[in-house]
Design an enzyme around this catalytic site. Sequence first.
Site, mmCIF file in Angstrom:
data_model
loop_
_atom_site.group_PDB
_atom_site.id
_atom_site.type_symbol
_atom_site.label_atom_id
_atom_site.label_comp_id
_atom_site.label_asym_id
_atom_site.label_seq_id
_atom_site.Cartn_x
_atom_site.Cartn_y
_atom_site.Cartn_z
ATOM 1 N N CYS A 297 -56.728 56.994 34.168
ATOM 2 C CA CYS A 297 -56.518 57.101 32.695
ATOM 3 C C CYS A 297 -56.393 58.688 32.190
ATOM 4 C CB CYS A 297 -58.019 56.629 31.946
ATOM 5 S SG CYS A 297 -58.672 55.246 32.464
ATOM 6 N N HIS B 44 -54.624 52.414 24.429
ATOM 7 C CA HIS B 44 -54.653 53.333 25.501
ATOM 8 C C HIS B 44 -53.775 52.759 26.905
ATOM 9 C CE1 HIS B 44 -56.393 55.960 28.764
ATOM 10 N NE2 HIS B 44 -57.376 54.943 29.096
#
Lengths: 142, 389
Positions: free
Chosen positions: B86, B336
């Site tokens: 991430c 995201h």
Amino acid sequence: MPYFRATDPFPLESADHTKLHEFYARLAAGRLATTRCAGCRRLAWPPRAFCGECGSDRFDWTDLSGEGTIHAFTVQEAGLPAGFDGPRVFAIVKIDGLRVFSILVGAEPSKVAIGQPVRVSPLRVADDPDGNARWLPAFCPA
Amino acid sequence: MRKVALVGAGVSKFGVRKASYRDLIWEAGKACFDATPAVKPKDVEGLVVGSVLPERTAFQSHISSMAAEALGIRPSVLSARTEHMCASGTVGIRYAYAFIAAGLADLVMVLGVEKLNQPTGDEAILNMGTGVDREWEAAFGLTAPPCFALAAQRHIAAYGTTEEQLAMVGVKNHTHAAKNPTAHFQKGATLDQVLCSRMISTPLRLFMCSPITDGAAAVLVASEDRARDLTDRPVWIRGTGQALDGFQLTSLHEDYAHWPALERAGRAAYRMAGVTAGDVDVAEVHDCFAIAELIAYEELGFCRKGEAGPFVAHGRSDYGGDVVVNPRGGLIGCGHPLGATGVAQAAEVFAQLRGEAGARQVLDAAVGLTHNNSGMGEHVVMIYGREDR
């Protein structure tokens, strides 16, 4: 050609594929084991074939007690990966001073509690591509 | 070391996109070059692409070269892909920063891109499980939500944080996203909507979670001399820090509401920048789940340990408060798209410190912070300044 997916989400557990084969062989017999470094005697979880503390690649297998308590948990109800069902109880189990990540099977999710005693309950998953049985170290209420 | 600045930024529309992986690269690249008329693709000496799952979702590797060709960039000093789950985007910015600070490059694009939505939603989630340990975690079906749920459970038990306080992070970030035309969600959300949304992993409900999103973002990073040639308002990289506590859940700090790697990464970045938490005007923090934003307030020093619930409830992380956190809508509101997130955070801080954030503008923002994490155990923090010191 129709749409297909090609993903094996489980580890290859046989001696042809991993130095940790002994872990899975013992698990198939209902025993939870891990490695102890032959150099510095550190007990590891998960088992490992190289010690990041002393640099040794020699290790011995040792059985854990197989019984522990729930240190933390959550119940996942939605948004699980393809091939996995909910509700699913994910838990951190304290066992012989180690923290072990796993799932709790055979439990009513709303009854799970921190401190609850649990024991190892090997979970059979899909066979590997050579047809060998595969097991994961799941837990159930003790 | 030489001074380094952002000189341009652009973001694609985030969402469940009817667009290919390459379409998204084109969109972010065009947005960045359109916003930076002094730079043409042929002027860019280096490209770093943050991307996590193209082998699974686009069946494509060799990403940086593919993206360079798509955008007409001919790297002469640096071409690389960063895969760091991430935080891949911010890790890419750090590489560009290091190359430029060391004198090895003068103008580098960092692009983050992800095409996460697959023909089936559960397969998209299966792919996300590559970010945790395959053998000891993902084989059980673990992905991010249960990990962060453990932190939320612990924060509630240890500090009396409430579900309403967790929900207020969702409300704030959905509300901010409604003012961001590139955000995945644009309708805002009420406290009731968040608290009544579907349970994902106890105690985290749907509107406390970031969605599965496609998107891309790009920034241009330049040396001091080049930056001053290209713009009269460079946004300076003043500090950076990265720290790892652990990878597997069972390697992390035993108290899952305590993230020592974030405290360390933040402390390193503040020290390098010569600022403190109180100097930060605007922060883009990694709210992959509402609990992550609360713990970020604490570990970054915006409030004391355990006080994040009241901090959000009293509006101290919103406009008019101590620091405006996630004005673009955060991961909860914007979505995201893994590799794109850190770059989009930088793009927001770039706009904020130049006074170009429109309806989202934080009044007189001079110091900005971005925080990107890869799980609960690894954190990257950047400090940006309107002034170069």
